[in-house]
Design a protein around this motif. Structure first.
Motif: not given
Length: 193
Positions: A90-95, A169-171
């Motif tokens: 999820x966070x990787x796609x946002x980034x 990953x941290x998020x």
């Protein structure tokens, strides 16, 4: 034939906008920029979208729908799925499209996109909480589902606005313990590798 052509035009325009948003803020992208990048005329653009902002909303809601589907592992059997992996995705796609999401989720952003994200995540959390079933609008499960969805949208928005200071990953690692407490009522065990 017409539906296929419309879908192809939408995909071309959305792809063009996403590519352009990698280098500039949404407010700096014009209809002419998008049309040129997509290889269509301005009149074709206006046949499908009112302005660049409406196109951005359409592009983001489609991507969010795909992301929410990926997030289904969050509800595994009390942590036996891969919730951290889902959050990382999820966070990787946002980034990957941070500039576009930052514009749409920020202070001058789109209430429609924020509401769409919140409703889709809430529905997914509710589906997980009911084991795939549905719940009536007055059902108490709606409150935690809405809370989890709102919290995740808030965290993601803040992270984007701060320039994605932590890695995806941290998020995921920071977010999962909080979400698990909200979702399961107690801290869920770490997922098995």
């Amino acid at each position: 034939m017409g539906d296929r052509r419309v879908r192809r035009t939408h995909a071309a325009l959305q792809g063009a906008l996403i590519r352009l948003a990698e280098d500039r803020e949404l407010s700096q992208i014009s209809v002419a920029d998008v049309a040129g990048q997509a290889g269509v005329s301005r009149s074709t653009f206006y046949d499908h979208y009112r302005d660049v902002h409406e196109l951005a909303e359409a592009a983001c809601t489609g991507m969010i729908d795909e992301l929410v589907d990926v997030m289904t592992a969050l509800g595994g059997d009390h942590g036996t799925g891969d919730p951290i992996g889902s959050l990382r995705t999820f966070f990787a796609a946002l980034a990957e499209h941070a500039s576009l999401y930052r514009s749409l989720l920020g202070p001058q952003g789109s209430a429609r996109v924020i509401d769409h994200i919140r409703r889709r995540m809430s529905a997914a959390a509710l589906t997980r909480a009911t084991g795939g079933g549905t719940a009536a609008p007055g059902d108490p499960l709606h409150v935690p589902a809405a809370f989890i969805a709102g919290a995740l949208v808030g965290v993601a928005t803040d992270w984007l606005q701060r320039g994605c200071a932590h890695t995806p990953s941290e998020m995921a690692e920071l977010t999962w313990p909080i979400l698990s407490v909200c979702h399961f009522g107690t801290r869920a065990p770490a997922p098995r590798p």
